[in-house]
Write an enzyme that holds these catalytic residues in place. Structure first.
Site, PDB file in Angstrom:
ATOM      1  N   SER A 126      15.693  17.854  62.011  1.00 10.95           N
ATOM      2  CA  SER A 126      16.505  18.535  63.016  1.00 10.95           C
ATOM      3  C   SER A 126      16.384  17.824  64.360  1.00 10.95           C
ATOM      4  O   SER A 126      16.736  16.650  64.465  1.00 10.95           O
ATOM      5  CB  SER A 126      16.088  20.004  63.088  1.00 10.95           C
ATOM      6  OG  SER A 126      17.058  20.796  63.722  1.00 10.95           O
ATOM      7  N   GLU A 222      11.803  27.687  78.861  1.00 11.82           N
ATOM      8  CA  GLU A 222      12.665  27.436  80.019  1.00 11.82           C
ATOM      9  C   GLU A 222      13.297  26.047  79.941  1.00 11.82           C
ATOM     10  O   GLU A 222      14.506  25.890  80.150  1.00 11.82           O
ATOM     11  CB  GLU A 222      11.865  27.580  81.314  1.00 11.82           C
ATOM     12  CG  GLU A 222      12.713  27.398  82.563  1.00 11.82           C
ATOM     13  CD  GLU A 222      11.931  27.648  83.830  1.00 11.82           C
ATOM     14  OE1 GLU A 222      12.558  27.659  84.901  1.00 11.82           O
ATOM     15  OE2 GLU A 222      10.696  27.811  83.754  1.00 11.82           O
ATOM     16  N   HIS A 281      17.980  24.846  55.801  1.00 10.45           N
ATOM     17  CA  HIS A 281      17.731  23.895  56.888  1.00 10.45           C
ATOM     18  C   HIS A 281      16.306  23.353  56.874  1.00 10.45           C
ATOM     19  O   HIS A 281      16.082  22.182  57.152  1.00 10.45           O
ATOM     20  CB  HIS A 281      18.022  24.575  58.227  1.00 10.45           C
ATOM     21  CG  HIS A 281      17.862  23.679  59.414  1.00 10.45           C
ATOM     22  ND1 HIS A 281      18.512  22.468  59.530  1.00 10.45           N
ATOM     23  CD2 HIS A 281      17.107  23.821  60.549  1.00 10.45           C
ATOM     24  CE1 HIS A 281      18.186  21.903  60.685  1.00 10.45           C
ATOM     25  NE2 HIS A 281      17.337  22.702  61.315  1.00 10.45           N
TER      26      HIS A 281
END
Length: 302
Positions: A126, A222, A281
Site C-alpha cells: 500500500s 495530524e 487488501h
C-alpha cells in the site's frame, strides 16, 4: 482520569497541501542538506547467506511488526537478511509534517547508507508500495528487484476511507490508569460505531500505546490528515524502472485493476501482475502462505 488522545495540534479535517520537497542532488544517496532524511526504526533478521537482502515497507497506519512473522519465515526459507522498517510518522520512527513520497524515499536511501546495502529487494504494501516504487524510480541502481503489494502508481482517492479512520481515532478517549488490555477494549468500543470491520479495528489498535502515563496513538494522525492528498496520489515520473517487478494484489481487492495496467507497464515495463485468490487488501495478513510462496517464486526469476 480521562484524556483525549493525541490532542497535540488542531486538525480541521480538510485535505492539506503537499509540503514542497526539493529534489536531491545527483549522487548515490540523498545529498541535499535542505532536506534532512529521518532515521527510521528498523529490525534486522540476519540471514545465513550473502544474497541481496529484503526490505519490507508497511502501509498507512501500520508498523514494522506487521511483517514480523513473514520476515522470519522468508529469512528461514531463503537464507537472506530481512529488514522490517517503520516509516516516518509510524511505529517507533520520528514524526515530521512532510509525507511526500520523495521525502519518505529519501529516508530509505539514508537507511540503505546506514546499513551499507549496495542493493536490496524492496517489498512494499500500500503506502509502502508507493514509497518503494518512488525509490526504484529515483534510484534504480539501489533496487535489484521490486515487489509492490496491492497498490499501483496512480491515484487511490476514491477507494479509501482513511480520513474516516482518522476522525474516529481522534475522537477516542481512554482512562489513563487502565491496564493496556482494558484501555484497548475501551478504545475499540468507541471505534466500533464508525469502523464496522473488526480486522481493521484490531489493526488500528496496534497503534495505541502508553507514553508518560497517557494513552496515545503513536501514529502521527495530524501529519497524515494534512498530507492525505499526497498519500493518495503518486509523483510524476518519465523514466521507467526496468528491473524485474511484481505487482501482487488481493483477489478480492479493488486496488489493482485492468485500468491500472497501462501506467504500470509505462513505468515498470519488466513487471508482472498477479493476484492472490481470496485475499483482500492486506494480502500478507490474510493469505501469508500464498504471499510467501509468491515472493519466493519471484526471487527465483531472473
Amino acid at each position: 482520569m480521562r484524556a483525549l488522545l493525541l490532542k497535540n495540534g488542531g486538525w480541521a479535517g480538510s485535505l492539506g497541501r503537499c509540503l514542497p520537497v526539493r529534489a536531491p542532488a545527483l549522487g548515490r544517496f540523498i545529498q541535499d542538506t535542505t532536506l534532512k532524511p529521518m532515521d527510521l526504526a528498523h529490525d534486522v533478521i540476519h540471514g545465513r547467506n550473502t544474497e541481496t537482502p529484503l526490505v519490507f515497507l508497511h502501509g498507512l497506519f501500520g508498523n514494522k511488526s506487521n511483517f514480523h512473522s513473514i520476515a522470519k519465515a522468508l529469512s528461514k526459507r531463503t537464507g537472506r537478511m530481512v529488514v522490517t522498517v517503520d516509516n516516518r510518522n509510524h511505529g517507533d520512527s520520528g514524526h515530521n509534517p512532510v509525507m511526500t513520497y520523495e521525502a519518505m524515499s529519501f529516508d530509505f536511501q539514508n537507511l540503505f547508507n546506514i546499513l551499507q546495502f549496495p542493493k536490496c529487494i524492496m517489498i512494499g504494501h500500500s503506502m509502502g508500495g508507493k514509497i518503494a516504487m518512488t525509490t526504484a524510480l529515483l534510484k534504480p541502481e539501489l533496487i535489484e528487484k521490486l515487489v509492490v503489494v496491492d497498490v499501483t502508481p496512480g491515484q487511490t482517492t476514491s477507494r479509501t476511507p482513511f480520513l474516516k479512520y482518522i476522525a474516529a481515532m481522534r475522537a477516542v478517549t481512554v482512562v489513563n490508569d487502565l491496564p493496556r488490555s482494558a484501555a484497548r477494549k475501551q478504545a475499540e468500543q468507541q471505534l466500533q460505531p464508525y469502523i464496522k470491520d473488526n480486522n481493521i479495528r484490531q489493526f488500528l489498535l496496534t497503534n495505541l500505546v502508553q507514553r508518560d502515563g497517557r494513552y496515545v496513538w503513536r501514529v502521527n494522525l495530524e501529519a497524515i490528515a494534512n498530507q492525505m492528498d499526497c498519500l493518495l496520489n503518486f509523483p510524476k515520473f518519465s523514466s521507467p524502472y526496468t528491473a524485474p517487478t511484481l505487482f501482487l494484489g488481493g483477489g478480492n481487492s479493488p486496488y489493482i485493476s485492468d485500468k491500472d495496467y497501462p501506467e504500470i507497464k509505462r513505468l515498470f515495463p519488466n513487471s508482472v501482475v498477479e493476484h492472490v485468490p481470496g485475499a483482500g487488501h492486506w494480502v500478507h495478513a490474510e493469505k501469508p502462505h500464498d504471499f510467501i510462496n509468491a515472493i519466493c517464486a519471484f526471487l527465483e526469476t531472473s
